[in-house]
Design a protein around this motif. Structure first.
Motif, PDB file in Angstrom:
ATOM      1  N   ARG A  90       0.829  -1.207   0.000  1.00 51.47           N
ATOM      2  CA  ARG A  90       0.000   0.000   0.000  1.00 51.47           C
ATOM      3  C   ARG A  90       0.862   1.256   0.000  1.00 51.47           C
ATOM      4  O   ARG A  90       0.463   2.279  -0.555  1.00 51.47           O
ATOM      5  N   THR A  91       2.029   1.194   0.611  1.00 43.06           N
ATOM      6  CA  THR A  91       2.912   2.356   0.616  1.00 43.06           C
ATOM      7  C   THR A  91       3.444   2.640  -0.783  1.00 43.06           C
ATOM      8  O   THR A  91       3.429   3.793  -1.247  1.00 43.06           O
ATOM      9  N   ILE A  92       3.895   1.612  -1.479  1.00 37.70           N
ATOM     10  CA  ILE A  92       4.450   1.805  -2.822  1.00 37.70           C
ATOM     11  C   ILE A  92       3.356   2.193  -3.819  1.00 37.70           C
ATOM     12  O   ILE A  92       3.459   3.203  -4.533  1.00 37.70           O
ATOM     13  N   VAL A  93       2.285   1.390  -3.859  1.00 39.36           N
ATOM     14  CA  VAL A  93       1.221   1.641  -4.832  1.00 39.36           C
ATOM     15  C   VAL A  93       0.513   2.960  -4.525  1.00 39.36           C
ATOM     16  O   VAL A  93       0.262   3.775  -5.421  1.00 39.36           O
ATOM     17  N   GLY A  94       0.185   3.178  -3.256  1.00 46.17           N
ATOM     18  CA  GLY A  94      -0.515   4.399  -2.877  1.00 46.17           C
ATOM     19  C   GLY A  94       0.301   5.647  -3.140  1.00 46.17           C
ATOM     20  O   GLY A  94      -0.228   6.668  -3.597  1.00 46.17           O
ATOM     21  N   THR A  95       1.601   5.591  -2.867  1.00 46.73           N
ATOM     22  CA  THR A  95       2.458   6.750  -3.092  1.00 46.73           C
ATOM     23  C   THR A  95       2.582   7.061  -4.580  1.00 46.73           C
ATOM     24  O   THR A  95       2.475   8.225  -4.988  1.00 46.73           O
ATOM     25  N   ILE A 137     -19.102   8.160   4.771  1.00 46.93           N
ATOM     26  CA  ILE A 137     -17.945   7.706   3.996  1.00 46.93           C
ATOM     27  C   ILE A 137     -17.886   6.183   3.984  1.00 46.93           C
ATOM     28  O   ILE A 137     -17.614   5.559   2.943  1.00 46.93           O
ATOM     29  N   PHE A 138     -18.157   5.555   5.130  1.00 44.48           N
ATOM     30  CA  PHE A 138     -18.159   4.093   5.186  1.00 44.48           C
ATOM     31  C   PHE A 138     -19.229   3.521   4.252  1.00 44.48           C
ATOM     32  O   PHE A 138     -18.976   2.556   3.516  1.00 44.48           O
ATOM     33  N   LEU A 139     -20.422   4.110   4.281  1.00 47.09           N
ATOM     34  CA  LEU A 139     -21.495   3.630   3.402  1.00 47.09           C
ATOM     35  C   LEU A 139     -21.146   3.841   1.932  1.00 47.09           C
ATOM     36  O   LEU A 139     -21.483   3.009   1.071  1.00 47.09           O
ATOM     37  N   LEU A 140     -20.452   4.949   1.637  1.00 48.04           N
ATOM     38  CA  LEU A 140     -20.035   5.202   0.264  1.00 48.04           C
ATOM     39  C   LEU A 140     -19.032   4.150  -0.196  1.00 48.04           C
ATOM     40  O   LEU A 140     -19.171   3.591  -1.293  1.00 48.04           O
ATOM     41  N   TYR A 141     -18.033   3.869   0.623  1.00 46.48           N
ATOM     42  CA  TYR A 141     -17.040   2.865   0.255  1.00 46.48           C
ATOM     43  C   TYR A 141     -17.674   1.482   0.110  1.00 46.48           C
ATOM     44  O   TYR A 141     -17.301   0.714  -0.786  1.00 46.48           O
ATOM     45  N   LYS A 142     -18.622   1.204   0.988  1.00 45.11           N
ATOM     46  CA  LYS A 142     -19.304  -0.091   0.896  1.00 45.11           C
ATOM     47  C   LYS A 142     -20.126  -0.172  -0.384  1.00 45.11           C
ATOM     48  O   LYS A 142     -20.164  -1.213  -1.058  1.00 45.11           O
ATOM     49  N   GLY A 143     -20.792   0.930  -0.747  1.00 45.66           N
ATOM     50  CA  GLY A 143     -21.565   0.945  -1.985  1.00 45.66           C
ATOM     51  C   GLY A 143     -20.689   0.832  -3.220  1.00 45.66           C
ATOM     52  O   GLY A 143     -21.121   0.294  -4.253  1.00 45.66           O
ATOM     53  N   LEU A 144     -19.459   1.312  -3.133  1.00 44.42           N
ATOM     54  CA  LEU A 144     -18.517   1.206  -4.242  1.00 44.42           C
ATOM     55  C   LEU A 144     -17.740  -0.109  -4.220  1.00 44.42           C
ATOM     56  O   LEU A 144     -16.845  -0.302  -5.048  1.00 44.42           O
ATOM     57  N   TYR A 153      -7.377   1.115   0.588  1.00 43.06           N
ATOM     58  CA  TYR A 153      -6.202   1.810   1.108  1.00 43.06           C
ATOM     59  C   TYR A 153      -5.637   2.817   0.101  1.00 43.06           C
ATOM     60  O   TYR A 153      -4.943   3.756   0.504  1.00 43.06           O
ATOM     61  N   VAL A 154      -5.914   2.632  -1.174  1.00 42.20           N
ATOM     62  CA  VAL A 154      -5.227   3.371  -2.228  1.00 42.20           C
ATOM     63  C   VAL A 154      -6.123   4.406  -2.892  1.00 42.20           C
ATOM     64  O   VAL A 154      -5.767   5.594  -2.994  1.00 42.20           O
ATOM     65  N   ILE A 155      -7.291   3.975  -3.364  1.00 42.09           N
ATOM     66  CA  ILE A 155      -8.139   4.849  -4.186  1.00 42.09           C
ATOM     67  C   ILE A 155      -8.603   6.109  -3.442  1.00 42.09           C
ATOM     68  O   ILE A 155      -8.527   7.209  -3.995  1.00 42.09           O
ATOM     69  N   PRO A 156      -9.075   6.033  -2.180  1.00 47.36           N
ATOM     70  CA  PRO A 156      -9.526   7.273  -1.516  1.00 47.36           C
ATOM     71  C   PRO A 156      -8.429   8.312  -1.340  1.00 47.36           C
ATOM     72  O   PRO A 156      -8.726   9.508  -1.242  1.00 47.36           O
ATOM     73  N   GLY A 157      -7.183   7.897  -1.311  1.00 41.52           N
ATOM     74  CA  GLY A 157      -6.101   8.858  -1.101  1.00 41.52           C
ATOM     75  C   GLY A 157      -5.361   9.248  -2.364  1.00 41.52           C
ATOM     76  O   GLY A 157      -4.311   9.898  -2.292  1.00 41.52           O
ATOM     77  N   MET A 158      -5.900   8.870  -3.519  1.00 42.43           N
ATOM     78  CA  MET A 158      -5.207   9.188  -4.766  1.00 42.43           C
ATOM     79  C   MET A 158      -5.154  10.681  -5.033  1.00 42.43           C
ATOM     80  O   MET A 158      -4.163  11.183  -5.581  1.00 42.43           O
ATOM     81  N   VAL A 159      -6.195  11.408  -4.659  1.00 40.85           N
ATOM     82  CA  VAL A 159      -6.233  12.857  -4.876  1.00 40.85           C
ATOM     83  C   VAL A 159      -6.267  13.547  -3.519  1.00 40.85           C
ATOM     84  O   VAL A 159      -7.209  13.364  -2.741  1.00 40.85           O
ATOM     85  N   SER A 160      -5.245  14.308  -3.237  1.00 41.63           N
ATOM     86  CA  SER A 160      -5.174  15.098  -2.010  1.00 41.63           C
ATOM     87  C   SER A 160      -5.126  16.572  -2.394  1.00 41.63           C
ATOM     88  O   SER A 160      -4.231  16.994  -3.144  1.00 41.63           O
ATOM     89  N   ALA A 161      -6.075  17.325  -1.900  1.00 42.70           N
ATOM     90  CA  ALA A 161      -6.133  18.746  -2.245  1.00 42.70           C
ATOM     91  C   ALA A 161      -4.879  19.478  -1.795  1.00 42.70           C
ATOM     92  O   ALA A 161      -4.311  20.292  -2.531  1.00 42.70           O
ATOM     93  N   PHE A 162      -4.426  19.175  -0.593  1.00 40.36           N
ATOM     94  CA  PHE A 162      -3.236  19.852  -0.073  1.00 40.36           C
ATOM     95  C   PHE A 162      -2.010  19.542  -0.922  1.00 40.36           C
ATOM     96  O   PHE A 162      -1.258  20.448  -1.313  1.00 40.36           O
TER      97      PHE A 162
END
Length: 303
Positions: A90-95, A137-144, A153-162
């Protein structure tokens, strides 16, 4: 005038205020380094100390009774290898995914001829302060269908506004002459991004990559929320959290401590587990530190 004569001349020009400042600055930085390193070195000493002996206290920088039994116990823990594999993955792929998406978005928004740059930037800034809450957010992830999968672990953090805004700000500081020269040679936006902008953005890329990697490596709360029922998707930090919870409960039981004849105690195990999970980031940081100095474009173009 030789180099040594110039240095000697500069030393002679130092006033009393300059000498006082340099002295204070040196002392302050030395104290800061000691304060920063002591907790790490103290934890390292306790981790290599015999567990029962560590209960006496008084261990500072050097183990009193050297022992590696705490590390052996931690490394033999169930699901630790699986957790280490998932944490590394998750560290390699997510980063990588987060860095790529944020860099592309930052490049698009930083273009002066992009009409919606201001509106999109405002939208992303709003998302930094407002969210839907944990349950939605939990219900959204479950629906997706992201729960009980690695991709939560990866998709929700792909876009960070900061992170995107930081990269955009850095790109805005690159002289326009680089892009204009490339366009005169017939380069498109893809070529400009890959061969002109990205090589000049190595410092900010390295900084963002380190931020994302540390976040991914240290995350355990999302494991507990979305994947705690799957042992195959556990992470090293989540296993550490469970280990710390178990040893803490053991340490509060006086009867168990009285009957304990093992040299493994909660104090030594907690220290060993902390060192094991902290070591990879400590090893990676020196390789990225060299990119933290910006200003690679200075002197590249003379207006």
């Amino acid at each position: 005038m030789s180099k040594s004569e110039v240095i000697t001349k500069k030393k002679k020009k130092l006033s009393g205020a300059d000498i006082a400042f340099y002295t204070f600055n040196t002392i302050f930085m030395a104290v800061f380094v000691i304060v920063t390193l002591y907790p790490v070195l103290n934890t390292l000493a306790i981790s290599f100390n015999d567990g029962l002996d560590a209960l006496r206290g008084g261990i500072y920088l050097i183990p009193r009774k050297f022992s590696i039994k705490s590390y052996v116990t931690v490394l033999k823990k169930d699901d630790l290898l699986v957790g280490a594999y998932i944490s590394v993955a998750r560290t390699i792929v997510g980063t990588l995914l987060s860095l790529v998406t944020c860099a592309i978005l930052a490049f698009i928004v930083s273009r002066k001829n992009f009409l919606f740059a201001r509106h999109l930037s405002l939208f992303w800034v709003i998302t930094m302060y407002v969210n839907g809450g944990m349950i939605p957010i939990f219900l959204l992830y479950k629906g997706l269908h992201l729960t009980n999968t690695f991709w939560v672990y990866v998709i929700p953090g792909m876009v960070s506004a900061f992170n995107m805004l930081v990269i955009r700000t850095y790109m805005n500081g690159i002289p326009d002459s680089f892009e204009e020269s490339a366009q005169l040679d017939g380069a498109g936006y893809t070529t400009i991004f890959l061969k002109i902008i990205s090589p000049l953005c190595k410092p900010v890329y390295a900084t963002i990559a380190l931020f994302v990697a540390v976040y991914q490596w240290n995350s355990w709360f999302d494991v507990m929320l979305y994947n705690r029922m799957s042992n195959k998707l556990t992470t090293l930090q989540y296993e550490l959290m469970k280990l710390l919870a178990s040893v803490t409960s053991q340490s509060t039981s006086a009867q168990s401590m009285k009957n304990s004849t093992s040299s493994i105690t909660p104090v030594s195990m907690r220290a060993a587990a902390t060192i094991v999970t902290m070591l990879p980031i400590v090893c990676i940081y020196p390789f990225l530190q060299q990119y933290f100095v910006s200003g690679l474009t200075l002197g590249g173009v003379k207006e």
